[in-house]
Scaffold this motif. Sequence first.
Motif, short mmCIF file in Angstrom:
data_model
loop_
_atom_site.label_atom_id
_atom_site.label_comp_id
_atom_site.label_asym_id
_atom_site.label_seq_id
_atom_site.Cartn_x
_atom_site.Cartn_y
_atom_site.Cartn_z
N ALA A 171 147.29 21.15 25.38
CA ALA A 171 146.34 20.07 25.99
C ALA A 171 146.97 19.11 26.80
N ALA A 172 146.25 18.40 27.54
CA ALA A 172 146.56 17.52 28.63
C ALA A 172 145.77 16.34 28.50
N GLY A 173 146.40 15.15 28.74
CA GLY A 173 145.86 13.78 28.17
C GLY A 173 146.52 13.16 27.16
N ASP A 174 145.79 11.98 27.03
CA ASP A 174 146.71 11.16 25.88
C ASP A 174 146.34 11.82 24.65
N PRO A 175 147.29 12.21 23.88
CA PRO A 175 147.20 12.97 22.58
C PRO A 175 146.36 11.96 21.46
N ASP A 176 146.29 10.78 21.50
CA ASP A 176 145.88 9.92 20.83
C ASP A 176 144.24 9.56 21.39
N ALA A 177 143.89 9.89 22.62
CA ALA A 177 142.67 9.63 23.01
C ALA A 177 141.63 10.35 22.08
N VAL A 178 140.30 9.62 21.99
CA VAL A 178 139.34 10.29 20.85
C VAL A 178 138.29 11.14 21.88
N ILE A 179 138.15 12.34 21.21
CA ILE A 179 137.08 13.13 21.73
C ILE A 179 135.74 12.99 21.07
N ALA A 199 129.37 15.66 34.26
CA ALA A 199 128.77 15.81 32.82
C ALA A 199 129.08 14.48 31.86
N GLY A 200 130.40 13.99 32.29
CA GLY A 200 130.95 12.65 31.62
C GLY A 200 131.38 13.02 30.16
N VAL A 201 131.83 14.22 29.91
CA VAL A 201 132.28 14.46 28.73
C VAL A 201 133.94 13.85 28.47
N ASP A 202 134.33 14.02 27.12
CA ASP A 202 135.61 13.54 27.05
C ASP A 202 136.50 14.48 27.10
N GLY A 203 136.34 15.87 27.00
CA GLY A 203 137.56 16.91 27.10
C GLY A 203 136.52 17.89 27.80
N PHE A 204 137.48 19.12 27.98
CA PHE A 204 137.05 20.26 28.62
C PHE A 204 137.88 21.43 28.10
N LEU A 205 137.10 22.41 27.35
CA LEU A 205 138.22 23.47 26.81
C LEU A 205 137.86 24.75 27.71
N THR A 206 138.83 25.51 28.12
CA THR A 206 138.61 26.68 28.83
C THR A 206 139.75 27.63 28.79
N HIS A 212 147.88 22.61 39.68
CA HIS A 212 147.04 21.73 40.62
C HIS A 212 145.71 21.26 40.44
N PRO A 213 144.83 22.24 39.87
CA PRO A 213 143.53 21.74 39.45
C PRO A 213 143.43 20.86 38.23
N ALA A 214 144.27 21.25 37.15
CA ALA A 214 144.50 20.51 36.11
C ALA A 214 145.09 19.31 36.31
N GLN A 219 144.24 13.16 37.05
CA GLN A 219 144.48 12.08 37.73
C GLN A 219 143.27 11.30 37.98
N GLN A 220 141.98 12.03 38.28
CA GLN A 220 140.76 11.15 38.54
C GLN A 220 140.02 10.70 37.64
N THR A 221 140.37 11.16 36.40
CA THR A 221 139.65 10.51 35.07
C THR A 221 140.49 10.64 33.82
N PRO A 222 140.22 10.07 32.72
CA PRO A 222 140.87 10.33 31.48
C PRO A 222 140.50 11.33 30.96
N LEU A 223 139.80 12.62 31.36
CA LEU A 223 139.57 13.77 30.84
C LEU A 223 140.59 14.40 30.40
N ALA A 224 140.33 14.76 28.99
CA ALA A 224 141.33 15.65 28.21
C ALA A 224 140.96 17.02 28.53
N LEU A 225 142.27 17.86 28.60
CA LEU A 225 141.91 19.23 29.06
C LEU A 225 142.44 20.23 27.85
N PHE A 226 142.09 21.29 27.41
CA PHE A 226 142.29 22.06 26.35
C PHE A 226 142.46 23.61 27.08
N ASP A 227 143.62 24.01 27.25
CA ASP A 227 143.70 25.65 27.76
C ASP A 227 143.99 26.40 26.70
N ALA A 228 143.15 27.43 26.56
CA ALA A 228 143.45 28.38 25.51
C ALA A 228 143.60 29.79 26.27
#
Length: 287
Positions: A171-179, A199-206, A212-214, A219-228
Amino acid sequence: MPRLSEVIAALDALWPPERAEQWDAVGTVCGDPQAEVTRVLFAVDPVQEVVDEAVRLDADLLVTHHPLYLRGTTTVAATHFKGRAVHDLIKNDVALHVAHTNADTADPGVSDALAGALDLRVVRPLVPDATDPAGRRGLGRICELDHPLTVREFAARAAKRLPGTAQGVRAAGDPDAVIRTVAVSGGSGDSLFDAVRAAGVDGFLTADLRHHPASEATQQTPLALFDAAHWATEWPWCEQAAAQLDEISDRNGWGLRVHVSRTVTDPWTAHAASSVSAPTDSTGAPN
């Protein structure tokens, strides 16, 4: 019992080959159209372990998500691992059929199965298919959670509900941010960041997120990332696809026996957690 040609026609109706990307290699790789089919195995990868499983199962048809020859070939000699797979399939009367990007964008498709595995409610496609007037087909899915979770909690849910792999879920982003809303895309998804941001979502799982893309996305938004793991995000489709073929078999009175491979074909086999302390120089002092 149905002929292979009849089963393939049913699969092509679920995932029309003309909806695959131009660079893709979908469809039947080997198999006699007139051969009878009684047992079918679904899997993500057409690797030797899965071919061996299909042979042990006495399957007549192996359906995989990933192509065997994505970039084409000039030989199927058994001196190469892909040629060996073809030889073993043909010698044992096992047909091989591939549904790849045509299954990604289907309704339901790969990302619907991923959302279902994570207990998410699908709202709409992330990248809609312009040729679908109903607006249900497309790449990826925008979803809502049943109740808000923190980034840390959602990562734990994904790690628990997806098939186990050495990688787990990063996961990338603030661990305590709300999804509350999340975009999902089975397989490699870092080409979709523009659509995810729009889309304005809180997170993205892929899967297969690159540095670099992550980094730029966070850096551009508070978007949380989930890399499985790539394999883990696409395996739920196998169960969904098997259920679809089961329903077709029942409707036509075929009596097919449909199976899903549990063989883990993710290429990564071990994981060692690194220290969370800051890097140090050769003297042991922080850099």
